[in-house]
Scaffold this active site. Structure first.
Site, short mmCIF file in Angstrom:
data_model
loop_
_atom_site.label_atom_id
_atom_site.label_comp_id
_atom_site.label_asym_id
_atom_site.label_seq_id
_atom_site.Cartn_x
_atom_site.Cartn_y
_atom_site.Cartn_z
CG HIS A 174 72.16 171.72 19.24
ND1 HIS A 174 72.39 173.07 19.15
CD2 HIS A 174 73.38 171.13 19.39
CE1 HIS A 174 73.70 173.29 19.24
NE2 HIS A 174 74.31 172.14 19.38
CB CYS A 279 69.25 177.95 21.96
SG CYS A 279 68.72 176.73 20.79
N1 ARG Z 1 74.41 179.19 15.94
C1 ARG Z 1 74.42 178.23 16.99
C2 ARG Z 1 75.03 176.94 16.50
O1 ARG Z 1 74.75 176.57 15.40
C3 ARG Z 1 73.03 178.01 17.50
C4 ARG Z 1 72.99 177.14 18.72
C5 ARG Z 1 71.59 176.87 19.19
N2 ARG Z 1 71.59 176.27 20.46
C6 ARG Z 1 70.87 175.20 20.83
N3 ARG Z 1 70.91 174.83 22.07
N4 ARG Z 1 70.16 174.51 19.99
O2 ARG Z 1 75.78 176.30 17.19
#
Ligand code: ARG
Length: 286
Positions: A174, A279
């Site tokens: 991300h 996150c």
């Molecule tokens: N387990 C989640 C996923 O893989 C983690 C998300 C993390 N969020 C972020 N904004 N980077 O989607």
């Protein structure tokens, strides 16, 4: 060129955010390299660590809204992925993986109930996980999660420039794991007349992306691989205070040098899901 080692006077501005208590957090599937369903998770510890982050934000005077967690959606704690909110318009999320897809409508319901205009997305996107407002422009990640056609949709919806950045390292899947926004205040102008600044991990981007980042943000903080490896960049602040992973010690030093006030928190349990401070934080801009 300003001396970057001279502390600058920085002014915080109040943030309004949405969070989700990790009551149902666990790791039962693997959609990023950080997740291992074989490793044990401690939901009570995750909640305690999250409560410390929540308390930190309240201490900073932030206006913190909460969305109810839903049993069976363990990643809902990562509120940043629930949408992108700007000009009172909430662009809903449409998740890449089926495990998280029900989160999209759940967050859109919350936005509607709380007076935002909701745009149901036509394209796959994971909200503020991949979209970061920096001054007038939106930096938008693609490569692992949000589809590049969502960038187009975003540009049309908000009438802003959207700059596509391709992510190349699956551990930084991300955009908010690879870039931190340091100056979120609308209309921010730096002491030397420069615009809002960012911190980033160069190796998370391809040459094309790096060219854009170097050109637009010549004074950016470049974080080390070590700090990025504890999701140190996944941080959130108000233009002065910057809440970061306490283990990201070089990033902390660099922030201090630039006149920011880093505040360390430990979210080790939520790191098992591949997420950190940012996150867990979705900004609400009316
Ligand atoms: N387990 C989640 C996923 O893989 C983690 C998300 C993390 N969020 C972020 N904004 N980077 O989607």
């Amino acid at each position: 060129m300003p001396a970057t080692n001279v502390a600058t006077v920085r002014t915080p501005s109040k943030r309004t955010i949405l969070m989700c208590r990790p009551e149902f957090f666990t790791v039962v599937y693997r959609i990023n390299p950080w997740m291992d369903p074989q490793l044990p998770t401690d939901t009570a510890l995750a909640v305690r660590q999250w409560e410390a982050l929540y308390a930190t934000y309240l201490d900073l005077g932030f206006d913190v809204h909460l969305i109810d967690p839903i049993d069976g959606l363990p990643d809902m704690v990562y509120a940043a992925n629930g949408g992108f909110v700007l000009d009172n318009i909430a662009y809903g999320a449409s998740f890449t993986y089926p495990e998280r897809q029900p989160e999209g409508p759940a967050y859109m319901d919350w936005f509607r109930e709380n007076g935002f205009d909701v745009k149901v997305p036509d394209n796959i996107n994971e909200g503020e996980g991949d979209f970061l407002l920096v001054g007038d422009v939106i930096l938008a990640g693609t490569g692992f999660r949000s589809a590049s056609n969502s960038h187009q949709e975003l540009a049309e919806l908000y009438g802003r420039d959207v700059i596509t950045l391709e992510l190349v390292n699956p551990s930084f899947y991300h955009l908010d794991t690879a870039i931190a926004v340091l100056d979120p205040q609308p209309g921010y102008v730096g002491p030397d007349g420069s615009g809002p600044n960012i911190a980033y991990l160069p190796s998370a981007f391809n040459e094309q992306g790096l060219t854009v980042l170097r050109e637009r943000f010549p004074n950016a903080i470049l974080v080390t691989e070590e700090d990025a490896a504890v999701l140190g960049l996944n941080s959130f602040g108000d233009g002065y205070n910057m809440v970061i992973a306490s283990r990201a010690t070089d990033y902390e030093r660099q922030l201090r040098e630039r006149g920011y006030n880093p505040i360390g928190v430990d979210l080790s349990e939520l790191l098992l899901g591949g997420g950190g401070v940012k996150c867990c934080t979705l900004e609400l801009r009316r």
